[in-house]
Design an enzyme around this catalytic site. Structure first.
Site, PDB file in Angstrom:
ATOM      1  N   GLU A  16       0.823  -1.211   0.000  1.00 32.68           N
ATOM      2  CA  GLU A  16       0.000   0.000   0.000  1.00 32.68           C
ATOM      3  C   GLU A  16       0.861   1.266   0.000  1.00 32.68           C
ATOM      4  O   GLU A  16       0.534   2.264  -0.654  1.00 32.68           O
ATOM      5  CB  GLU A  16      -0.899   0.049   1.249  1.00 32.68           C
ATOM      6  CG  GLU A  16      -1.971  -1.013   1.323  1.00 32.68           C
ATOM      7  CD  GLU A  16      -1.477  -2.305   1.965  1.00 32.68           C
ATOM      8  OE1 GLU A  16      -0.244  -2.519   2.021  1.00 32.68           O
ATOM      9  OE2 GLU A  16      -2.310  -3.110   2.402  1.00 32.68           O
ATOM     10  N   GLU A 481      19.779  -8.905 -22.285  1.00 35.39           N
ATOM     11  CA  GLU A 481      19.171  -9.313 -21.004  1.00 35.39           C
ATOM     12  C   GLU A 481      17.649  -9.164 -20.963  1.00 35.39           C
ATOM     13  O   GLU A 481      17.072  -8.961 -19.900  1.00 35.39           O
ATOM     14  CB  GLU A 481      19.822  -8.555 -19.823  1.00 35.39           C
ATOM     15  CG  GLU A 481      21.326  -8.773 -19.726  1.00 35.39           C
ATOM     16  CD  GLU A 481      21.998  -8.054 -18.541  1.00 35.39           C
ATOM     17  OE1 GLU A 481      21.320  -7.797 -17.535  1.00 35.39           O
ATOM     18  OE2 GLU A 481      23.199  -7.765 -18.645  1.00 35.39           O
ATOM     19  N   GLU A 661      32.051   3.093 -13.252  1.00 28.46           N
ATOM     20  CA  GLU A 661      31.406   4.380 -13.433  1.00 28.46           C
ATOM     21  C   GLU A 661      32.484   5.456 -13.404  1.00 28.46           C
ATOM     22  O   GLU A 661      33.401   5.375 -12.608  1.00 28.46           O
ATOM     23  CB  GLU A 661      30.441   4.598 -12.264  1.00 28.46           C
ATOM     24  CG  GLU A 661      29.721   5.903 -12.330  1.00 28.46           C
ATOM     25  CD  GLU A 661      29.594   6.518 -10.968  1.00 28.46           C
ATOM     26  OE1 GLU A 661      28.980   5.914 -10.090  1.00 28.46           O
ATOM     27  OE2 GLU A 661      30.145   7.611 -10.783  1.00 28.46           O
ATOM     28  N   HIS A 691      21.841   7.047 -15.526  1.00 26.11           N
ATOM     29  CA  HIS A 691      20.732   7.337 -14.616  1.00 26.11           C
ATOM     30  C   HIS A 691      19.955   8.569 -15.041  1.00 26.11           C
ATOM     31  O   HIS A 691      18.895   8.849 -14.520  1.00 26.11           O
ATOM     32  CB  HIS A 691      21.243   7.494 -13.189  1.00 26.11           C
ATOM     33  CG  HIS A 691      21.894   6.233 -12.700  1.00 26.11           C
ATOM     34  ND1 HIS A 691      23.232   5.987 -12.875  1.00 26.11           N
ATOM     35  CD2 HIS A 691      21.384   5.141 -12.113  1.00 26.11           C
ATOM     36  CE1 HIS A 691      23.517   4.792 -12.390  1.00 26.11           C
ATOM     37  NE2 HIS A 691      22.419   4.254 -11.923  1.00 26.11           N
TER      38      HIS A 691
END
Ligand code: GLN
Ligand code: ZN
Length: 754
Positions: A16, A481, A661, A691
């Site tokens: 919820e 993938e 990264e 991102h």
């Protein structure tokens, strides 16, 4: 004997919490509905507590993260979010364009928002939604994150008034800086406590998990000073968990009324308790029911433990060892799990039940004695043993962790085979998981489409992707993938000894949830896991297609795992299964295999002293999994920026290529590799941030590559995005990769000329 529990999950039995928040962000749930919904979730939590334990907290609910709430409450709001306008700003701070940074909460898979302290003065603000959250609970003891933990997890920012003002991160580890800010933070906390006590609060719980991390004497002086002042106004209960407290003597002698000791993480607290005793004027909250793992407790054993420590501590309250929100809500809805696994499991609800049962057992109440006896019979026996796997692990020898030839020789062999251009381009593995991909997977799972139809669909996606990569002119391909939901769950479903759940959701951050697999038995591979898709992809092109596996350490760290076998051994079991997969891929003609280890670092223990042990076996597990022929090029991938401290261990992993990264940390990360004396492995530099939906310009990418070229010889450098592309859209991925390939091609000319 009383009972206590804390940290019960906020997700709700039917998720919820997630639905409310995400509905609100989409504009489908009004503020009123959001607040009412959260109120009802909170009511449910409190009812749970009240049903099973005597004492429990209030104020644990949040609309995103409790570190964020504490920040807002203390008035620590970075300038870029001012003026603070209630819920809107609150969510800006949590998930807006310039949101606070998200980072791992201790050694768990929960992420908190890192508070940013810009000024030395702040004051309590009961603004929205803090006022709402504070007024949610009527019963229970108010719980707050303590100032020491708050500050240790924060960062300070300093404004530098150059022509264009910039913010610089100021380290707050150094003593005088820390003391100065702690002083300001505690002053604010004290004024809060004064207000709360005048409103009638007699007791407050302070959560101080940072007291189990590496600390120094002066830290304890600060903590002691603070709690002395607080104790003048209210009774204090302190909770430190996830490990043994770093200074037992200072901890138990803090001027507070009750203290939690985590007896589950390791034996430190227990041994210290035995050695140093426990003050008779304080209450010991004995954290004996494991809040981190999903196993039912052997309650008879727990009762013996409580009796044992009762000889030292006079007043004991039984409790969970750490917050319960690392666990799913209840086992009772997992009707697809086999009965013998299910009966061994205990999620948050069942943990509460265990706390109650343990108390009943200690009091000799008949019904509880019976349940406890059952738990002893069940958990005292070994389960899902695979003798063959055990034998293989116990007979591992040093050479099983070593590749046949050293890197210096492998690199030549591989170069001849692969024949790649300078600065080869590739991607990290996944490509957009579109609505269609997800729909087909759901249809397949629910039986709406057959295995053949689903396989055909996946094949079609692979075909399209091979074509896309060919058009883009990438050098090393992936299969995309598309058949995987999650990089760990996918393997968990294929391996024996690991179960996956249907509803076992746990919050990772904000409203984001994941379902950790459960490693319940010895792990083995009944059949190939990735062969079908990878070999199909390879059959469509002459370019090398990377085999794509998730590493043993990441599978382990992102799952629940058994506690009857050392973690190291579980890692080797998984590694052996992956090694079989590596062999099969090699045999099928796959020349490059990538073994992802994004969770390699995060499994590291909280105390520096324990690092060596962890990294030693973690490195070995990776080496075992990746023990391929010299001809096979082994890649690994990690996506974070703190390599400095662990660079030696990374080198020991003995891969051929690592992708990391680098785009967000703007090349800082490269310094770690640069400072490693004699670094000779190939590095795939993340040249853009996946991102963000923004499409990187060719020039930006060139700048990053040029910087890297200054540090590493060009023949060590690969070019790739900084992580998988599955959360992006095709419209973003194609132009971004096109720019990446173009930028590389332009620089290649220069490299070759040099
Ligand atoms: N191969 C994975 C992917 O591309 C790696 C994901 C990760 O590093 N978290 O999705
Ligand atoms: Zn990644």
């Amino acid at each position: 004997m009383q009972t206590f529990a804390f940290g019960y999950p906020r997700i709700g039995k039917k998720r919820e919490y997630k639905k409310l928040l995400e509905g609100f962000w989409k504009g489908e749930v009004s503020k009123k509905e959001l607040f009412e919904g959260i109120e009802s979730v909170e009511r449910g939590r409190i009812e749970r507590y009240a049903e099973y334990v005597d004492i429990y907290p209030k104020g644990e609910m949040t609309l995103y993260d409790r570190m964020l709430d504490t920040s807002v409450l203390l008035g620590i709001i970075p300038e870029r979010f001012l003026p603070y306008q209630g819920l809107e700003t609150y969510f800006e701070m949590a998930r807006g364009k310039y949101a606070l940074e998200l980072t791992k909460w201790f050694n768990t898979n929960y992420h908190y928002l890192v508070p940013e302290i810009e000024r030395g003065e702040f004051s309590i603000k009961f603004v929205e939604p803090i006022d709402f959250l504070f007024n949610l609970g009527k019963s229970g003891i108010l719980s707050l994150i303590g100032p020491f933990t708050f500050l240790r997890l924060s960062k300070a920012l300093r404004r530098i008034e150059t022509p264009v003002p910039v913010l610089e991160v100021e380290k707050i580890e150094e003593r005088d800086k820390f003391e100065r800010i702690f002083e300001a933070v505690s002053r604010t906390y004290i004024s809060l406590v004064e207000k709360l006590s005048s409103d009638g609060e007699r007791e407050i719980i302070f959560e101080e998990p940072s007291l189990v991390t590496d600390t120094e004497k002066w830290h304890w002086d600060l903590v002691e000073g603070f709690y002395k002042k607080v104790s003048e106004h209210v009774n204090v209960t302190l909770l430190a968990y996830y490990d043994g407290v770093s200074d037992y003597d200072r901890y138990v002698n803090l001027p507070v009324k009750a203290l939690l000791l985590d007896f589950v993480s390791n034996k430190e607290n227990y041994e210290n308790l035995k050695r140093c005793g426990f003050p008779s004027d304080k209450t010991l909250i004995a954290g004996v029911i494991n809040g981190r793992q999903v196993w039912r407790a052997n309650l008879k054993e727990k009762a013996r433990f409580i009796e044992d420590i009762s000889k030292v501590a006079e007043n004991i309250i039984i409790s969970n060892s750490c917050p319960l929100y690392h666990l799913p809500v209840t086992v009772s809805v997992e009707d697809e799990l086999s009965a013998d696994i299910r009966e061994r499991l205990s999620f948050a609800d069942e943990k509460l039940e265990e706390i109650r049962t343990l108390r009943g057992l200690l009091l000799g109440e008949e019904e509880f004695v019976k349940i406890a006896e059952e738990s002893e019979k069940l958990m005292g026996t070994s389960f899902a043993v695979n003798e063959d796997v055990r034998r293989r692990v116990s007979s591992l020898k040093e050479e099983d962790f070593t590749r046949e030839k050293p890197y210096s020789e492998r690199v030549k062999i591989q170069k001849d085979i692969l024949n790649l251009p300078p600065l080869p381009t590739t991607t990290i593995g996944s490509f957009p998981q579109t609505e269609e991909v997800r729909k087909m997977r759901t249809a397949y799972r629910s039986g709406k489409i057959s295995q053949e139809e689903y396989d055909r669909f996946i094949k079609g996606e692979i075909e399209k992707l091979i074509k896309v990569q060919e058009d883009l002119g990438l050098d090393v391909f992936v299969h995309g993938e598309f058949e995987r939901t999650d990089m760990v769950e996918f393997f968990a479903q294929k391996l024996d000894g690991i179960a996956t759940t249907k509803h076992g959701w746990v919050i990772s951050y904000g409203s984001r949830v994941y379902r950790p697999p459960i490693i319940y038995g010895d792990v083995s591979r009944p059949e190939p896991m990735t062969l079908k898709e990878i070999t199909y992809a390879q059959s469509l092109t002459d370019k090398p297609v990377k085999g794509m596996l998730t590493g043993p350490v990441t599978i382990l760290n992102w799952s629940f795992y058994r506690d009857d076998v050392p973690k190291e051994e579980i890692a080797y079991q998984i590694a052996l299964a992956l090694q079989e997969e590596v062999r099969d891929l090699e045999e099928a003609g796959i020349k490059i295999i990538q073994i992802d280890e994004p969770a390699f670092r995060e499994g590291a223990p909280l105390k520096r002293n324990d690092w060596k042990d962890y990294f030693e076996w973690a490195v070995k597990a990776f080496r075992l999994a990746s023990r391929a022929k010299p001809e096979t090029q082994i890649h690994t991938h990690m996506c974070y920026s703190e390599f400095n401290e662990i660079i030696d261990y990374i080198y020991e992993m003995d891969f051929d290529v690592i992708s990391i990264e680098a785009s967000r940390s703007k090349g800082e990360i490269i310094s770690a590799f640069e400072s490693y004396n004699g670094w000779d492995r190939q590095i795939g530099i993340g040249v853009y941030d996946i991102h963000s939906p923004a499409i990187p310009e060719k020039e930006e990418i060139k700048m990053i590559i040029e910087r890297v070229l200054k540090v590493f010889p060009s023949d060590l450098i690969w070019i790739n995005p900084d992580c998988g592309l599955k959360t992006r859209r095709w419209e973003e991925v194609i132009p971004a990769l096109r720019n990446m390939v173009e930028a590389t091609k332009e620089l290649r000319k220069e490299v070759v000329v040099n």
